[in-house]
Design a protein around this motif. Structure first.
Motif: not given
Ligand code: NAD
Ligand code: AKB
Length: 313
Positions: A23-39
């Motif tokens: 919300k603060r920086h724009g959708f394309d500026n945040v890279v979410a990562t995790d060891i699990r793959k989300p549905p």
């Protein structure tokens, strides 16, 4: 702008921090990562094990990352059940993140915890700078993480910052296996079943915080004027301190038929007994303006209203 990377983004805190940063920086500026793959995830997502330094560097370069919120970790109860894994994830993961930050010029947010304190720490009004001899594996990794972040700031000039979070209470993603999880579970059980069996003793005081304050604290610290920060990596932050009997009393004001009994889990009770009752967070208030919005009364009203709507109660 350079992008923001979150490790452990599918967890209790990451799932809400991701949305706040988008919300603060724009959708394309945040890279979410995790060891699990989300549905399914809205935005940029990469599967990333933080113990794999090669993949970490690759992801930082690929997305032109400038800031890393490093949330991947094993929490206190899980860490006590799997101490060697906890060392690997919590310590190797943090070292790899700091190395990537040093090499690629990123700033780093790393949450520490009330778990970084131990039985010889003053339990009331716990000072910002005090004795830290934790007895849980989680605590050992949290203290070492605080020191490692300080080291990278001093030795290499990496902009590392962090908070000692208390137990975080929220209603989006369930907690991942900590000692303070009771303070989330109790609301779900109260709304869905009208009763709860608590695994901590009724008089066990611990610091707590509602998720909106936790998210704001992380973002505000990362945006704070660096020249005003003396502590950088391990700011005590608290919004409230209560014991199970107090949260139950507050819930009863909304759900008068609510009942609670106790079945003490010796492992989590032992961990909780080694943690402070209430931290002094004046350094955070003075150095970067920490000021929580929610207390037990306002948080309980909000949690119950959200959960009643969700479960049609
Ligand atoms: P969580 O357990 O809910 O989420 C952690 C996430 O990390 C999970 O989605 C998990 O899949 C992921 N993960 C585990 N191993 C990984 C690995 N090797 N590589 C990448 N991802 C991995 O935890 P949380 O409550 O969101 O906590 C986030 C951070 O905040 C942790 O460092 C925790 O110690 C700290 N913290 C949390 C609280 C709290 O009450 N939630 C309090 C104090 C500190
Ligand atoms: C846990 O209980 O492990 C976490 C924490 C306070 O660090 N919620």
């Amino acid at each position: 702008m350079k992008k923001i990377l979150i490790t452990g983004a599918l967890g209790q805190i990451g799932s809400e921090l991701m949305v706040a940063l988008q919300k603060r920086h724009g959708f394309d500026n945040v890279v979410a990562t995790d060891i699990r793959k989300p549905p399914q995830v809205d935005g940029i997502f990469e599967v990333l094990d933080c113990t794999c330094s090669h993949r970490l560097h690759e992801t930082v370069i690929k997305h032109d990352i400038g800031t890393i919120y490093h949330l991947a970790a094993l929490l206190s109860a899980v860490a006590e059940a799997r101490p060697q894994d906890a060392w690997r994830v919590n310590m190797d993961g943090t070292l790899h993140v700091l190395e990537a930050a040093r090499i690629h010029g990123c700033s780093v947010f790393t949450p520490s915890s009330i778990g970084a304190f131990g039985p010889t720490t003053p339990a009331d009004n716990t000072p910002q700078d005090t004795i830290q001899r934790p007895t849980s594996m989680y605590g050992v990794t949290k203290v070492a993480g605080e020191l490692l972040c300080d080291y990278y700031a001093r030795r290499y000039g990496v902009d590392t910052r962090g908070l000692r979070y208390p137990g975080i209470i929220s209603n989006v993603t369930p907690p991942g296996g900590g000692t303070t999880d009771y303070a989330v579970d109790i609301y779900y059980s109260a709304v869905q079943q009208g009763k709860y069996t608590c695994f901590l003793r009724k008089d066990t005081f611990l610091d707590m915080m509602y998720m909106p304050d936790a998210i704001e604290a992380a973002i505000n610290l990362m945006e704070a004027d660096a020249s005003k920060l003396k502590h950088r990596n391990a700011f005590n932050v608290s919004a409230m301190s209560f014991a199970p009997e107090h949260i139950a009393t507050e819930i009863k004001k909304h759900l008068p038929g609510f009942t609670m009994d106790y079945q003490i889990d010796p492992v989590r009770q032992g961990i909780a007994d080694s943690w402070p009752n209430h931290m002094d967070d004046s350094a955070a208030r003075e150095e970067w303006g920490w000021s929580p919005k929610y207390d037990l009364v306002s948080m309980t009203a909000d949690m119950i209203s959200v959960l009643k709507n969700r479960f049609g109660k």
